[in-house]
Design an enzyme around this catalytic site. Structure first.
Site, PDB file in Angstrom:
ATOM      1  N   ARG A   1       0.716  -1.502  -0.005  1.00 43.19           N
ATOM      2  CA  ARG A   1       0.334  -0.256  -0.071  1.00 43.19           C
ATOM      3  C   ARG A   1       0.386   1.422   0.312  1.00 43.19           C
ATOM      4  NH1 ARG A   1      -5.243   1.883   3.754  1.00 43.19           N
ATOM      5  NH2 ARG A   1      -6.253  -0.141   2.319  1.00 43.19           N
TER       6      ARG A   1
ATOM      7  N   HIS B   1      -7.812   0.807  -5.988  1.00 47.16           N
ATOM      8  CA  HIS B   1      -7.646  -0.440  -4.802  1.00 47.16           C
ATOM      9  C   HIS B   1      -8.190  -1.942  -5.424  1.00 47.16           C
ATOM     10  CE1 HIS B   1      -7.869  -1.464  -0.964  1.00 47.16           C
ATOM     11  NE2 HIS B   1      -8.821  -0.200  -0.170  1.00 47.16           N
TER      12      HIS B   1
ATOM     13  N   GLN C   1     -10.054  -4.286  -2.843  1.00 48.56           N
ATOM     14  CA  GLN C   1     -11.610  -3.683  -2.275  1.00 48.56           C
ATOM     15  C   GLN C   1     -12.476  -3.718  -3.733  1.00 48.56           C
ATOM     16  OE1 GLN C   1     -12.451  -2.018   0.462  1.00 48.56           O
ATOM     17  NE2 GLN C   1     -14.641  -2.410  -0.286  1.00 48.56           N
TER      18      GLN C   1
ATOM     19  N   ASP D   1     -17.146   7.003  -1.218  1.00 41.59           N
ATOM     20  CA  ASP D   1     -15.945   7.119  -0.034  1.00 41.59           C
ATOM     21  C   ASP D   1     -15.821   8.700  -0.188  1.00 41.59           C
ATOM     22  OD1 ASP D   1     -13.512   5.889   0.063  1.00 41.59           O
ATOM     23  OD2 ASP D   1     -12.283   6.257  -1.484  1.00 41.59           O
TER      24      ASP D   1
ATOM     25  N   CYS E   1     -16.536   1.295   1.425  1.00 39.72           N
ATOM     26  CA  CYS E   1     -15.401   0.818   1.317  1.00 39.72           C
ATOM     27  C   CYS E   1     -14.585   1.616   2.539  1.00 39.72           C
ATOM     28  CB  CYS E   1     -13.811   1.286   0.386  1.00 39.72           C
ATOM     29  SG  CYS E   1     -13.610   2.723   0.857  1.00 39.72           S
TER      30      CYS E   1
ATOM     31  N   ARG F   1     -13.491  -8.285   2.395  1.00 35.82           N
ATOM     32  CA  ARG F   1     -12.252  -8.184   1.937  1.00 35.82           C
ATOM     33  C   ARG F   1     -11.565  -9.621   2.127  1.00 35.82           C
ATOM     34  NH1 ARG F   1     -10.373  -3.280   1.572  1.00 35.82           N
ATOM     35  NH2 ARG F   1      -8.403  -4.199   1.555  1.00 35.82           N
TER      36      ARG F   1
HETATM   37  N1   CP Z   1     -11.092   0.001   2.607  1.00 33.80           N
HETATM   38  C1   CP Z   1      -9.994  -0.085   3.078  1.00 33.80           C
HETATM   39  O1   CP Z   1      -8.457  -0.609   2.490  1.00 33.80           O
HETATM   40  O2   CP Z   1      -9.204  -0.014   4.355  1.00 33.80           O
HETATM   41  P1   CP Z   1      -8.535   0.428   5.138  1.00 33.80           P
HETATM   42  O3   CP Z   1      -8.091   1.685   4.568  1.00 33.80           O
HETATM   43  O4   CP Z   1      -8.825   0.223   6.673  1.00 33.80           O
HETATM   44  O5   CP Z   1      -7.172  -0.935   4.821  1.00 33.80           O
HETATM   45  N1  NVA Z   2      -9.995   6.271  -1.279  1.00 32.06           N
HETATM   46  C1  NVA Z   2      -9.489   6.522   0.219  1.00 32.06           C
HETATM   47  C2  NVA Z   2      -9.706   4.923   0.296  1.00 32.06           C
HETATM   48  C3  NVA Z   2      -9.711   4.411   1.746  1.00 32.06           C
HETATM   49  C4  NVA Z   2      -9.483   2.434   1.392  1.00 32.06           C
HETATM   50  C5  NVA Z   2      -8.582   6.880   0.658  1.00 32.06           C
HETATM   51  O1  NVA Z   2      -6.903   6.533  -0.542  1.00 32.06           O
HETATM   52  O2  NVA Z   2      -7.982   7.157   1.205  1.00 32.06           O
END
Ligand code: CP
Ligand code: NVA
Length: 319
Positions: free
Chosen positions: A109, A136, A139, A231, A272, A301
């Site tokens: 990530r 993502h 997700q 989101d 999400c 997930r």
């Molecule tokens: N939805 C999601 O990816 O959550 P986190 O940021 O907690 O991993």
């Molecule tokens: N769009 C959000 C998703 C978090 C899971 C971010 O990137 O922070």
């Protein structure tokens, strides 16, 4: 967007573009079986080790991947990039080639999608994108699984995505286009989806038969929708823009009781998570247990990533 040549170490998942519709459907079918019969898979990845690199915080991604590996008889190692030499400037190439020697797969990530592509280009082991600024995909797989659990199909299902044209929205677009789900994204003009990703989705949709629409009109997007998805307006790394974004989105893009009236009466709400109640969604909508699927979606997930890990690693070369 590059796709690494397939090898005996297993396939990457950087954007979902690497995966054909049939392969995605196979992952969903496997996930449903793994969810129903978890004990049948308790040794499926015995001896395998997943490394997880985090440049941004996470609850769901971190815990679901780690729990998933443990439930499959494997192990996971969590690495904060600040504590790795990569955080002090060690090249991605050296990091990739060294981690190849120890691990069976890497989940990462981070901010730049290009960094993940670079890691994937040097690593022999599969790379799983656990979120970048642009995509993502894990997700989106969980989102598809949740929709499939409710509707038992994708044909004729209409999804409205309301809010920021961000990473989650991009992966959802590609996922819908792959499996044949109709999706309309309503975003403010200055926060529209990436043009290249929209064009790619529309190309894929021609093949799968789905409709992909980008608009600025949240009400028309929501009209007769089966699912409403939103989101956060400020993603990780954009915190300095949060006031500006609140101003750009609040009036027309909040998913509230007025907006959801445009959807089908038996609509479902998806997010999400993490969510900001009172911003992109009101608590009346997100906490309405008759319509909101957020916890089932978060739970998925785990199941879909277990299916993904098993698919990627089952025939892979062992350390
Ligand atoms: N939805 C999601 O990816 O959550 P986190 O940021 O907690 O991993
Ligand atoms: N769009 C959000 C998703 C978090 C899971 C971010 O990137 O922070």
């Amino acid at each position: 967007m590059q796709v690494k040549e397939e090898n005996t170490y297993g396939k990457d998942i950087l954007t979902l573009l690497e995966w054909e519709k049939e392969e995605i459907l196979d992952i969903l079918t496997l996930a449903l079986d793994m969810k129903t019969n978890p004990a049948d898979y308790s040794h499926a990845l015995s001896g395998k080790i997943l490394g997880m690199i985090f440049d941004k915080p996470s609850t769901r991604t971190r815990v679901s991947f780690e729990a998933g590996m443990l439930q499959l008889g494997g192990q996971a190692i969590v690495m904060n990039s600040k504590e790795l030499q990569i955080g002090r400037g060690e090249p991605i190439k050296d990091t990739a080639k060294v981690l190849d020697e120890y691990l069976d797969a890497i989940m990462i990530r981070t901010f730049s999608h290009k960094s993940v592509e670079e890691l994937a280009s040097y690593a022999k082991i599969p790379i799983i994108n656990g979120l970048t600024d642009e995509h993502h995909p894990c997700q989106a797989l969980a989102d598809l699984l949740t929709i499939f659990e409710i509707k038992d199909q994708f044909d004729g299902v209409k999804l409205a995505y309301i809010g920021d044209g961000n990473n989650v929205c991009h992966s959802l677009l590609l996922a819908c286009a792959k499996v044949g789900l109709d999706i309309t994204c309503a975003t403010p003009e200055n926060y529209a989806v990436n043009g290249e990703i929209l064009a790619l989705s529309q190309q894929l949709a021609e093949k799968s038969g789905s409709k992909i629409i980008q608009t600025t009109d949240a009400k028309s997007a929501t009209n007769e929708a089966d699912f409403i998805y939103t989101d956060v307006w400020t993603s990780m790394g954009q915190e300095e823009e949060s006031k500006l974004r609140l101003h750009a989105f609040l009036e027309k893009y909040q998913v509230n009781e007025t907006l959801v009236r445009y959807a089908k009466p038996n609509y479902h709400f998806l997010h999400c998570l993490p969510a900001h109640r009172g911003e992109e969604v009101t608590s009346e909508v997100i906490d309405d247990t008759e319509h909101s699927l957020i916890y089932q979606q978060a739970g998925n997930r785990l199941h879909v990533q277990k299916a993904l890990l098993l698919t990627i690693l089952k025939g892979s070369t062992s350390r």
